[in-house]
Design a protein around this motif. Structure first.
Motif, PDB file in Angstrom:
ATOM      1  N   PRO A 285      26.755  51.239  39.091  1.00 13.38           N
ATOM      2  CA  PRO A 285      28.010  51.402  39.846  1.00 13.38           C
ATOM      3  C   PRO A 285      28.450  50.063  40.426  1.00 13.38           C
ATOM      4  O   PRO A 285      27.609  49.255  40.844  1.00 13.38           O
ATOM      5  CB  PRO A 285      27.630  52.382  40.966  1.00 13.38           C
ATOM      6  CG  PRO A 285      26.420  53.104  40.473  1.00 13.38           C
ATOM      7  CD  PRO A 285      25.685  52.118  39.610  1.00 13.38           C
ATOM      8  N   SER A 286      29.760  49.827  40.462  1.00 17.11           N
ATOM      9  CA  SER A 286      30.266  48.581  41.031  1.00 17.11           C
ATOM     10  C   SER A 286      29.943  48.518  42.519  1.00 17.11           C
ATOM     11  O   SER A 286      29.612  49.527  43.134  1.00 17.11           O
ATOM     12  CB  SER A 286      31.777  48.495  40.816  1.00 17.11           C
ATOM     13  OG  SER A 286      32.056  48.491  39.441  1.00 17.11           O
TER      14      SER A 286
ATOM     15  N   TYR B  75      31.715  54.880  44.416  1.00 15.35           N
ATOM     16  CA  TYR B  75      30.538  54.073  44.061  1.00 15.35           C
ATOM     17  C   TYR B  75      29.490  54.091  45.165  1.00 15.35           C
ATOM     18  O   TYR B  75      28.294  54.025  44.890  1.00 15.35           O
ATOM     19  CB  TYR B  75      30.939  52.630  43.727  1.00 15.35           C
ATOM     20  CG  TYR B  75      31.757  52.519  42.470  1.00 15.35           C
ATOM     21  CD1 TYR B  75      31.399  53.213  41.316  1.00 15.35           C
ATOM     22  CD2 TYR B  75      32.895  51.717  42.431  1.00 15.35           C
ATOM     23  CE1 TYR B  75      32.153  53.120  40.171  1.00 15.35           C
ATOM     24  CE2 TYR B  75      33.651  51.612  41.271  1.00 15.35           C
ATOM     25  CZ  TYR B  75      33.281  52.317  40.145  1.00 15.35           C
ATOM     26  OH  TYR B  75      34.027  52.213  39.002  1.00 15.35           O
TER      27      TYR B  75
ATOM     28  N   ARG C  72      35.565  57.625  35.386  1.00 17.49           N
ATOM     29  CA  ARG C  72      34.356  56.937  35.843  1.00 17.49           C
ATOM     30  C   ARG C  72      33.161  57.896  35.824  1.00 17.49           C
ATOM     31  O   ARG C  72      32.048  57.524  35.446  1.00 17.49           O
ATOM     32  CB  ARG C  72      34.526  56.396  37.266  1.00 17.49           C
ATOM     33  CG  ARG C  72      35.596  55.315  37.419  1.00 17.49           C
ATOM     34  CD  ARG C  72      35.271  54.060  36.635  1.00 17.49           C
ATOM     35  NE  ARG C  72      36.166  52.976  36.994  1.00 17.49           N
ATOM     36  CZ  ARG C  72      37.321  52.702  36.393  1.00 17.49           C
ATOM     37  NH1 ARG C  72      37.731  53.425  35.360  1.00 17.49           N
ATOM     38  NH2 ARG C  72      38.061  51.671  36.785  1.00 17.49           N
TER      39      ARG C  72
ATOM     40  N   HIS D  25      28.493  53.023  31.871  1.00 19.45           N
ATOM     41  CA  HIS D  25      28.993  52.272  33.005  1.00 19.45           C
ATOM     42  C   HIS D  25      28.839  53.055  34.285  1.00 19.45           C
ATOM     43  O   HIS D  25      28.802  54.269  34.256  1.00 19.45           O
ATOM     44  CB  HIS D  25      30.498  52.091  32.797  1.00 19.45           C
ATOM     45  CG  HIS D  25      30.888  50.701  32.498  1.00 19.45           C
ATOM     46  ND1 HIS D  25      32.054  50.391  31.859  1.00 19.45           N
ATOM     47  CD2 HIS D  25      30.303  49.524  32.774  1.00 19.45           C
ATOM     48  CE1 HIS D  25      32.166  49.090  31.752  1.00 19.45           C
ATOM     49  NE2 HIS D  25      31.115  48.535  32.283  1.00 19.45           N
ATOM     50  N   TYR D  26      28.871  52.345  35.400  1.00 17.91           N
ATOM     51  CA  TYR D  26      29.030  52.970  36.711  1.00 17.91           C
ATOM     52  C   TYR D  26      27.927  53.977  37.008  1.00 17.91           C
ATOM     53  O   TYR D  26      28.105  54.880  37.812  1.00 17.91           O
ATOM     54  CB  TYR D  26      30.392  53.690  36.815  1.00 17.91           C
ATOM     55  CG  TYR D  26      31.552  52.974  36.157  1.00 17.91           C
ATOM     56  CD1 TYR D  26      31.996  51.758  36.662  1.00 17.91           C
ATOM     57  CD2 TYR D  26      32.197  53.495  35.035  1.00 17.91           C
ATOM     58  CE1 TYR D  26      33.056  51.084  36.067  1.00 17.91           C
ATOM     59  CE2 TYR D  26      33.262  52.829  34.439  1.00 17.91           C
ATOM     60  CZ  TYR D  26      33.673  51.629  34.956  1.00 17.91           C
ATOM     61  OH  TYR D  26      34.710  50.970  34.362  1.00 17.91           O
TER      62      TYR D  26
END
Ligand code: TXA
Ligand code: MG
Length: 313
Positions: A141-142, A273, A305, A222-223
């Motif tokens: 996660p960002s 996030y 996401r 991703h994420y």
């Protein structure tokens, strides 16, 4: 390690790497002028070399230095007027001699954005253009808070402290494809918001094949936290589950992580996030996420996401 604007600017001007707040997520910054620092970003993030970086500017006109061709793109001025500074990234054809190959991953285009965060803006005015991928390990996660950056890169990693990011999800990326602008990454600006500027709602184009993807970063999982994520709209019989849901809904389990109210897409995006990272902190092995949301506006970004975070491709 929290540092001042002056200290971070000094590091970047000397060819070091540091984390910087933007209104979307924290970025891992390096000056466009230091190939070694750019290399270091790929190493630190464990980022594949075929995933190019966004160049962050402090002046709109700088775009045309790298991309004289951008002058010919329809609606480009209107997009810049409407959304810069802000969470819009534009992928445009460039004069390839002006952008290091590594930054653009060998493509004949590059991605540009002008962040709205006052600290990022002030910093870029001091340092010149910065490349800034999100300040997280690739696939994770960002980072939307300095604590997240320090968790991924260690307590001694230099961070400019801007507190929590106000948007909480990455910029929306647009690319002009023959006749129309298309969204190649959904983000903090919902597709519908482009209607008054473009006269149409740009469509979201998933990369068609893995050889020549439109947005290389879209290929990867991703994420994602460590926990296995199960997306569901039906919570009956899930009383033993860890649930990620909304403060205005009731769930059968006692262990619920709240993203905010299901009527407040901005808040949900802002917390996304942090909640996914909290699952890791609490060693959650499996979580069921409430995805009973409209697939419109900023919720579309949130749902995308969550799908990316839950799948393995
Ligand atoms: O909000 C944001 O955009 C944040 C903050 C720090 O500005 N940055 C960010 O960077 O999200 P990053 O590196 O995590 O994501 C950049 C995305 C990647 O998916 C990459 O593939 C895509 O932009 N990209 C960069 N250059 C491109 C290009 N020339 N063509 C297509 N996609 C490109
Ligand atoms: Mg990223």
């Amino acid at each position: 390690m929290r540092e001042t604007l002056t200290q971070i600017a000094h590091r970047l001007i000397q060819g070091e790497v540091a984390a910087v707040p933007t209104e979307t997520v924290y970025g891992l910054a390096a000056s466009l002028r230091f190939p070694k620092a750019i290399d270091e970003i790929f190493v630190l993030k464990k980022r594949p070399a075929n995933n190019p970086l966004i160049i962050h500017l402090a002046a709109k006109e700088d775009l045309f230095f790298y991309s004289p061709q951008a002058n010919d793109l329809p609606h480009l001025d209107a997009l810049i007027q409407a959304f810069w500074p802000g969470p819009l990234t534009l992928v445009v054809p460039i004069d390839i001699s002006s952008v290091p190959e590594k930054v653009r991953a060998g493509l004949a285009t590059a991605a540009f954005r002008m962040p709205a965060h006052p600290l990022a803006h002030a910093l870029i005015k001091l340092t010149g253009p910065l490349v800034m991928p999100s300040a997280n390990l690739s696939g994770k996660p960002s980072a939307t808070h300095p604590d997240h950056v320090e968790l991924d890169f260690g307590p001694d990693f230099p961070v400019l402290d801007g507190g929590s990011c106000t948007q909480g999800v990455e910029s929306t990326i647009l690319y002009f494809d023959k006749t129309h602008w298309k969204i190649i990454r959904q983000g903090a600006i919902a597709a519908e918001n482009f209607l008054p500027i473009l006269g149409y709602v740009p469509t979201f184009e998933l990369p068609s094949d893995k050889e020549t993807p439109l947005c290389p970063g879209q290929m990867y999982r991703h994420y994602a936290p460590k926990a296995k994520l199960i997306l569901t709209a039906d919570f009956s019989g899930l009383s033993d589950c860890v649930i990620v849901g909304f403060s205005d809904r009731h769930y059968p389990s006692e262990r619920v992580y709240y993203l905010g109210s299901s009527s407040d897409a901005d808040a949900v995006a802002r917390h996304l996030y942090d909640v996914l990272r909290q699952l890791d902190k609490d060693n959650v092995v499996q979580a069921c996420i409430d995805v009973d949301l409209p697939n419109t506006g900023l919720f579309r970004t949130v749902l995308e996401r969550l799908h990316k975070a839950s799948c393995c491709s």
